[in-house]
Design a protein around this motif. Structure first.
Motif, PDB file in Angstrom:
ATOM      1  N   MET A 108       0.834  -1.199   0.000  1.00  0.00           N
ATOM      2  CA  MET A 108       0.000   0.000   0.000  1.00  0.00           C
ATOM      3  C   MET A 108       0.872   1.254   0.000  1.00  0.00           C
ATOM      4  O   MET A 108       0.562   2.235  -0.687  1.00  0.00           O
ATOM      5  CB  MET A 108      -0.949   0.001   1.202  1.00  0.00           C
ATOM      6  N   GLN A 109       1.968   1.229   0.757  1.00  0.00           N
ATOM      7  CA  GLN A 109       2.873   2.377   0.769  1.00  0.00           C
ATOM      8  C   GLN A 109       3.516   2.572  -0.604  1.00  0.00           C
ATOM      9  O   GLN A 109       3.649   3.694  -1.090  1.00  0.00           O
ATOM     10  CB  GLN A 109       3.945   2.204   1.843  1.00  0.00           C
ATOM     11  N   SER A 110       3.900   1.484  -1.219  1.00  0.00           N
ATOM     12  CA  SER A 110       4.484   1.550  -2.553  1.00  0.00           C
ATOM     13  C   SER A 110       3.468   2.110  -3.554  1.00  0.00           C
ATOM     14  O   SER A 110       3.789   2.984  -4.367  1.00  0.00           O
ATOM     15  CB  SER A 110       4.944   0.162  -2.987  1.00  0.00           C
ATOM     16  N   LEU A 111       2.249   1.615  -3.491  1.00  0.00           N
ATOM     17  CA  LEU A 111       1.195   2.107  -4.377  1.00  0.00           C
ATOM     18  C   LEU A 111       0.883   3.574  -4.103  1.00  0.00           C
ATOM     19  O   LEU A 111       0.635   4.358  -5.029  1.00  0.00           O
ATOM     20  CB  LEU A 111      -0.070   1.263  -4.231  1.00  0.00           C
ATOM     21  N   SER A 112       0.907   3.958  -2.836  1.00  0.00           N
ATOM     22  CA  SER A 112       0.666   5.353  -2.477  1.00  0.00           C
ATOM     23  C   SER A 112       1.754   6.249  -3.047  1.00  0.00           C
ATOM     24  O   SER A 112       1.473   7.330  -3.587  1.00  0.00           O
ATOM     25  CB  SER A 112       0.603   5.491  -0.959  1.00  0.00           C
ATOM     26  N   THR A 113       3.015   5.822  -2.976  1.00  0.00           N
ATOM     27  CA  THR A 113       4.128   6.577  -3.537  1.00  0.00           C
ATOM     28  C   THR A 113       3.984   6.702  -5.050  1.00  0.00           C
ATOM     29  O   THR A 113       4.173   7.783  -5.622  1.00  0.00           O
ATOM     30  CB  THR A 113       5.472   5.905  -3.172  1.00  0.00           C
ATOM     31  N   GLN A 114       3.642   5.584  -5.691  1.00  0.00           N
ATOM     32  CA  GLN A 114       3.452   5.608  -7.132  1.00  0.00           C
ATOM     33  C   GLN A 114       2.294   6.534  -7.520  1.00  0.00           C
ATOM     34  O   GLN A 114       2.370   7.268  -8.512  1.00  0.00           O
ATOM     35  CB  GLN A 114       3.194   4.202  -7.667  1.00  0.00           C
ATOM     36  N   LEU A 115       1.225   6.509  -6.744  1.00  0.00           N
ATOM     37  CA  LEU A 115       0.085   7.376  -7.004  1.00  0.00           C
ATOM     38  C   LEU A 115       0.488   8.846  -6.904  1.00  0.00           C
ATOM     39  O   LEU A 115       0.093   9.674  -7.735  1.00  0.00           O
ATOM     40  CB  LEU A 115      -1.059   7.070  -6.034  1.00  0.00           C
ATOM     41  N   LYS A 116       1.309   9.180  -5.898  1.00  0.00           N
ATOM     42  CA  LYS A 116       1.777  10.557  -5.761  1.00  0.00           C
ATOM     43  C   LYS A 116       2.625  10.971  -6.960  1.00  0.00           C
ATOM     44  O   LYS A 116       2.478  12.075  -7.489  1.00  0.00           O
ATOM     45  CB  LYS A 116       2.583  10.717  -4.469  1.00  0.00           C
ATOM     46  N   GLU A 117       3.513  10.074  -7.392  1.00  0.00           N
ATOM     47  CA  GLU A 117       4.358  10.377  -8.547  1.00  0.00           C
ATOM     48  C   GLU A 117       3.516  10.561  -9.803  1.00  0.00           C
ATOM     49  O   GLU A 117       3.738  11.495 -10.583  1.00  0.00           O
ATOM     50  CB  GLU A 117       5.386   9.268  -8.759  1.00  0.00           C
ATOM     51  N   ILE A 118       2.555   9.680 -10.006  1.00  0.00           N
ATOM     52  CA  ILE A 118       1.684   9.767 -11.179  1.00  0.00           C
ATOM     53  C   ILE A 118       0.860  11.049 -11.126  1.00  0.00           C
ATOM     54  O   ILE A 118       0.670  11.728 -12.143  1.00  0.00           O
ATOM     55  CB  ILE A 118       0.786   8.520 -11.285  1.00  0.00           C
ATOM     56  N   THR A 119       0.400  11.407  -9.951  1.00  0.00           N
ATOM     57  CA  THR A 119      -0.369  12.644  -9.797  1.00  0.00           C
ATOM     58  C   THR A 119       0.491  13.852 -10.117  1.00  0.00           C
ATOM     59  O   THR A 119       0.036  14.783 -10.797  1.00  0.00           O
ATOM     60  CB  THR A 119      -0.931  12.742  -8.366  1.00  0.00           C
ATOM     61  N   GLN A 120       1.738  13.853  -9.668  1.00  0.00           N
ATOM     62  CA  GLN A 120       2.646  14.967  -9.970  1.00  0.00           C
ATOM     63  C   GLN A 120       2.901  15.069 -11.475  1.00  0.00           C
ATOM     64  O   GLN A 120       2.865  16.162 -12.047  1.00  0.00           O
ATOM     65  CB  GLN A 120       3.965  14.800  -9.221  1.00  0.00           C
ATOM     66  N   VAL A 121       3.149  13.926 -12.099  1.00  0.00           N
ATOM     67  CA  VAL A 121       3.386  13.926 -13.541  1.00  0.00           C
ATOM     68  C   VAL A 121       2.142  14.406 -14.280  1.00  0.00           C
ATOM     69  O   VAL A 121       2.215  15.212 -15.215  1.00  0.00           O
ATOM     70  CB  VAL A 121       3.808  12.510 -14.020  1.00  0.00           C
ATOM     71  N   ASN A 124      -0.249  16.367 -13.136  1.00  0.00           N
ATOM     72  CA  ASN A 124      -0.411  17.804 -12.917  1.00  0.00           C
ATOM     73  C   ASN A 124       0.563  18.609 -13.769  1.00  0.00           C
ATOM     74  O   ASN A 124       0.205  19.658 -14.314  1.00  0.00           O
ATOM     75  CB  ASN A 124      -0.244  18.154 -11.436  1.00  0.00           C
ATOM     76  N   GLN A 125       1.807  18.124 -13.886  1.00  0.00           N
ATOM     77  CA  GLN A 125       2.795  18.805 -14.713  1.00  0.00           C
ATOM     78  C   GLN A 125       2.373  18.787 -16.180  1.00  0.00           C
ATOM     79  O   GLN A 125       2.477  19.785 -16.879  1.00  0.00           O
ATOM     80  CB  GLN A 125       4.181  18.167 -14.544  1.00  0.00           C
ATOM     81  N   GLN A 126       1.885  17.630 -16.639  1.00  0.00           N
ATOM     82  CA  GLN A 126       1.434  17.538 -18.025  1.00  0.00           C
ATOM     83  C   GLN A 126       0.225  18.443 -18.275  1.00  0.00           C
ATOM     84  O   GLN A 126       0.116  19.072 -19.327  1.00  0.00           O
ATOM     85  CB  GLN A 126       1.094  16.086 -18.382  1.00  0.00           C
ATOM     86  N   LYS A 127      -0.656  18.517 -17.319  1.00  0.00           N
ATOM     87  CA  LYS A 127      -1.815  19.397 -17.442  1.00  0.00           C
ATOM     88  C   LYS A 127      -1.364  20.849 -17.539  1.00  0.00           C
ATOM     89  O   LYS A 127      -1.847  21.607 -18.386  1.00  0.00           O
ATOM     90  CB  LYS A 127      -2.751  19.209 -16.245  1.00  0.00           C
ATOM     91  N   ALA A 128      -0.404  21.237 -16.696  1.00  0.00           N
ATOM     92  CA  ALA A 128       0.121  22.603 -16.738  1.00  0.00           C
ATOM     93  C   ALA A 128       0.813  22.872 -18.072  1.00  0.00           C
ATOM     94  O   ALA A 128       0.653  23.956 -18.658  1.00  0.00           O
ATOM     95  CB  ALA A 128       1.080  22.842 -15.576  1.00  0.00           C
ATOM     96  N   ASP A 129       1.572  21.890 -18.567  1.00  0.00           N
ATOM     97  CA  ASP A 129       2.249  22.041 -19.856  1.00  0.00           C
ATOM     98  C   ASP A 129       1.236  22.208 -20.989  1.00  0.00           C
ATOM     99  O   ASP A 129       1.406  23.048 -21.879  1.00  0.00           O
ATOM    100  CB  ASP A 129       3.161  20.848 -20.137  1.00  0.00           C
ATOM    101  N   LEU A 130       0.185  21.397 -20.955  1.00  0.00           N
ATOM    102  CA  LEU A 130      -0.851  21.497 -21.991  1.00  0.00           C
ATOM    103  C   LEU A 130      -1.564  22.846 -21.943  1.00  0.00           C
ATOM    104  O   LEU A 130      -1.853  23.449 -22.981  1.00  0.00           O
ATOM    105  CB  LEU A 130      -1.862  20.360 -21.846  1.00  0.00           C
ATOM    106  N   GLU A 131      -1.835  23.334 -20.744  1.00  0.00           N
ATOM    107  CA  GLU A 131      -2.459  24.651 -20.616  1.00  0.00           C
ATOM    108  C   GLU A 131      -1.532  25.737 -21.146  1.00  0.00           C
ATOM    109  O   GLU A 131      -1.983  26.678 -21.809  1.00  0.00           O
ATOM    110  CB  GLU A 131      -2.828  24.925 -19.157  1.00  0.00           C
TER     111      GLU A 131
END
Length: 149
Positions: free
Chosen positions: A26-39, A41-48
């Motif tokens: 669960m901790q590993s999945l939580s870390t991966q989820l945070k990384e995916i969320t950051q990526v 969000n960054q892609q969303k900002a780049d697209l905007e």
């Protein structure tokens, strides 16, 4: 009873190991989820940002295209005015002096200095090219200032 106690201890140990494994997953999945969320969000900002740049570039393109059309319209108005005689080009020119031996007739020697039709075409062509070049250069400079930050 010692067999039951041993079995219960084994079951408790197995449950603890299972819980530890599930927690680490669960901790590993939580870390991966945070990384995916950051990526994400960054892609969303780049697209905007890309969308904003496209809109700015389109607005700039419309502005420069309109300026080019206005410049061509001004040149065409000048061309028509020169052809109809409502406008005249003024140039600094002088007529060569006539020799003193010429007899005076009492009339002016000639009309005012005049240019030929080829000069007029060349002049209009040069003015048109200069206006187009200025408009394009200004448009490119605006594009560099707004898009190449």
């Amino acid at each position: 009873m010692s067999r039951i106690t041993t079995a219960l201890i084994a079951i408790i140990i197995a449950l603890l190991v299972g819980m530890w494994y599930a927690t680490s997953q669960m901790q590993s999945l939580s870390t991966q989820l945070k990384e995916i969320t950051q990526v994400s969000n960054q892609q969303k900002a780049d697209l905007e940002n890309i969308q904003r740049q496209r809109v700015q570039a389109a607005e700039l393109d419309i502005k420069v295209t309109q300026e080019l059309a206005n410049a061509k319209s001004e040149i065409e108005t000048l061309r028509v005015g020169l052809n109809t005689g409502t406008k005249r080009l003024r140039i600094a020119a002088s007529c060569p002096k006539l020799p003193e031996t010429t007899a005076a007739t009492g009339k002016p020697d000639a009309t005012s200095p005049r240019y030929d039709a080829e000069f007029e075409r060349n002049y209009l062509s040069l003015v048109e090219r200069i206006k187009q070049s200025e408009t394009m250069i200004n448009g490119l400079q605006s594009y560099i200032r707004t898009q190449c930050q």
